[in-house]
Design a protein around this motif. Structure first.
Motif, short mmCIF file in Angstrom:
data_model
loop_
_atom_site.label_atom_id
_atom_site.label_comp_id
_atom_site.label_asym_id
_atom_site.label_seq_id
_atom_site.Cartn_x
_atom_site.Cartn_y
_atom_site.Cartn_z
N GLU A 64 0.86 -1.19 0.00
CA GLU A 64 0.00 0.00 0.00
C GLU A 64 0.89 1.24 0.00
O GLU A 64 1.74 1.39 0.88
CB GLU A 64 -0.92 0.01 1.22
CG GLU A 64 -1.88 1.18 1.24
CD GLU A 64 -2.86 1.14 2.41
OE1 GLU A 64 -3.76 1.99 2.46
OE2 GLU A 64 -2.70 0.26 3.28
N LYS A 65 0.67 2.13 -0.96
CA LYS A 65 1.55 3.28 -1.13
C LYS A 65 0.93 4.54 -0.54
O LYS A 65 -0.26 4.82 -0.74
CB LYS A 65 1.87 3.52 -2.60
CG LYS A 65 2.92 4.61 -2.83
CD LYS A 65 3.34 4.70 -4.28
CE LYS A 65 4.43 5.76 -4.47
NZ LYS A 65 4.90 5.84 -5.87
N PHE A 66 1.76 5.29 0.18
CA PHE A 66 1.38 6.59 0.72
C PHE A 66 2.36 7.62 0.14
O PHE A 66 3.56 7.57 0.44
CB PHE A 66 1.45 6.58 2.24
CG PHE A 66 0.57 5.55 2.89
CD1 PHE A 66 -0.74 5.83 3.21
CD2 PHE A 66 1.07 4.28 3.16
CE1 PHE A 66 -1.56 4.87 3.81
CE2 PHE A 66 0.27 3.31 3.75
CZ PHE A 66 -1.05 3.61 4.08
N SER A 67 1.87 8.53 -0.67
CA SER A 67 2.73 9.43 -1.43
C SER A 67 2.84 10.80 -0.76
O SER A 67 1.90 11.28 -0.11
CB SER A 67 2.19 9.61 -2.85
OG SER A 67 2.16 8.38 -3.53
N ASN A 68 4.00 11.42 -0.95
CA ASN A 68 4.25 12.81 -0.55
C ASN A 68 3.96 13.05 0.93
O ASN A 68 3.18 13.94 1.29
CB ASN A 68 3.44 13.76 -1.42
CG ASN A 68 3.81 13.67 -2.88
OD1 ASN A 68 4.99 13.60 -3.23
ND2 ASN A 68 2.81 13.63 -3.74
N ILE A 69 4.60 12.27 1.79
CA ILE A 69 4.45 12.41 3.23
C ILE A 69 5.51 13.39 3.74
O ILE A 69 6.70 13.19 3.53
CB ILE A 69 4.60 11.06 3.95
CG1 ILE A 69 3.67 10.01 3.34
CG2 ILE A 69 4.33 11.22 5.45
CD1 ILE A 69 2.21 10.34 3.41
N GLY A 70 5.07 14.44 4.42
CA GLY A 70 5.98 15.46 4.93
C GLY A 70 5.82 16.78 4.21
O GLY A 70 5.82 16.82 2.98
N LYS A 71 5.68 17.86 5.00
CA LYS A 71 5.46 19.19 4.40
C LYS A 71 6.36 20.27 5.00
O LYS A 71 6.17 21.44 4.71
CB LYS A 71 4.00 19.61 4.56
CG LYS A 71 3.02 18.79 3.72
CD LYS A 71 1.61 19.32 3.85
CE LYS A 71 0.67 18.63 2.87
NZ LYS A 71 0.55 17.18 3.16
N ARG A 72 7.30 19.93 5.83
CA ARG A 72 8.11 20.98 6.45
C ARG A 72 9.59 20.81 6.10
O ARG A 72 10.07 19.69 5.89
CB ARG A 72 7.90 21.00 7.97
CG ARG A 72 8.29 19.75 8.70
CD ARG A 72 7.93 19.83 10.18
NE ARG A 72 8.47 18.68 10.91
CZ ARG A 72 8.25 18.43 12.19
NH1 ARG A 72 7.50 19.25 12.91
NH2 ARG A 72 8.77 17.37 12.77
N LEU A 73 10.28 21.94 6.09
CA LEU A 73 11.70 21.93 5.75
C LEU A 73 12.57 21.60 6.95
O LEU A 73 13.68 21.11 6.79
CB LEU A 73 12.10 23.29 5.18
CG LEU A 73 11.42 23.69 3.87
CD1 LEU A 73 11.85 25.09 3.46
CD2 LEU A 73 11.75 22.68 2.77
N SER A 74 12.08 21.89 8.17
CA SER A 74 12.81 21.54 9.38
C SER A 74 11.81 21.25 10.48
O SER A 74 10.63 21.60 10.38
CB SER A 74 13.76 22.67 9.81
OG SER A 74 13.07 23.65 10.56
#
Length: 282
Positions: A64-74
């Motif tokens: 099962e694929k979960f795409s584009n996890i994470g939205k912060r630079l730090s």
């Protein structure tokens, strides 16, 4: 026994491995990937959270694929995101962002396998309490907390920040080393500290009762603390913001019931918002 693991380059190998002699319920790994690099694992007896500290990753759990996890630079900018994976899951992820990605893997022993799910920023609960006047101003991001009820076992995962520069955390002193409801439930705990600026430092207390004098550990950026028993407040030096990634695993219960040190428990009445914070762990 080693309750303080000093900062080192773990080369993507577990910092707290399975069946640790201090916290046998907990697993912890710190992963750093360049763009295009990947990491995979399978833990037979542990449910896990893949928490994105910074950057963007794609995650696959049992096909099962979960795409584009994470939205912060730090980790100092906004809420985290993550993916939950049940025990005995084949997990892999790869870094998509140009700057690479930094990931924490938090694991807790469990007998039942639960289905995987994504935790986006909207699902991460923010709790803020304390005050500058009481030197207890703190912000918590619950990555896996109430949102995991019925969907996960006894693993709780959070990010905790001292708000401002300097101040106390885990105060009034509390412990959770004995199953004796309604007063307390037994949970093992692991912290990894970060400081802003990174040359900051603090102190982690770990003591069994009023009469004892520690030990007290000098913690720096990427120090890891293992907590199996005792009261465990911490403090950041003035001029530095302190963060710690928190993994808490219950032995028999999912609700964390903290027992506050009686000689300091009166401060529950003077620290703004702390009672509401406590309710979020139950």
């Amino acid at each position: 026994m080693m309750h303080h693991i000093e900062a080192y380059d773990n080369k993507n190998k577990p910092i707290v491995d399975i069946d640790n002699n201090i916290v046998p319920l907990v697993y912890f790994n710190h992963i750093k990937l360049n763009k295009g690099e990947s990491y995979s694992y399978l833990l037979k007896d542990h449910e896990t959270i893949i928490a994105v500290v910074s950057g963007v990753i794609d995650v696959i759990v049992d096909n099962e694929k979960f795409s584009n996890i994470g939205k912060r630079l730090s980790l100092w900018e906004g809420k985290p995101e993550g993916v939950y994976a049940g025990k005995e899951s084949n997990v892999s992820f790869n870094a998509k962002s140009d700057s690479g990605a930094e990931i924490y893997i938090a694991g807790g022993k469990i007998k039942k396998k639960y289905s995987s799910f994504k935790i986006d920023q909207n699902e991460v609960q923010k709790v803020q309490y304390g005050s500058d006047e009481t030197k207890t101003h703190r912000k918590i991001y619950h990555i896996l907390g109430k949102n995991g009820e019925g969907r996960s076992g006894r693993l709780l995962v959070s990010e905790l920040f001292t708000v401002g520069a300097g101040g106390w955390s885990g105060f009034p002193p509390h412990k959770h080393d004995t199953d004796r409801l309604p007063k307390e439930t037994k949970f093992e705990e692991v912290y990894q500290f970060r400081f802003n600026p990174s040359n900051g430092f603090g102190a982690q207390f770990l003591y069994p009762n009023d009469e004892s004098y520690g030990p007290i550990y000098h913690v720096k950026d990427k120090s890891t603390i293992l907590i199996d028993k005792g009261y465990h407040p911490s403090v950041a030096a003035p001029g530095y913001q302190m963060y710690y990634f928190t993994i808490i695993v219950g032995k028999t219960h999912r609700s964390l019931v903290q027992f506050f040190q009686p000689s300091h428990a009166y401060q529950l009445e003077v620290i703004p918002g702390i009672k509401d914070m406590i309710k979020n762990f139950k």
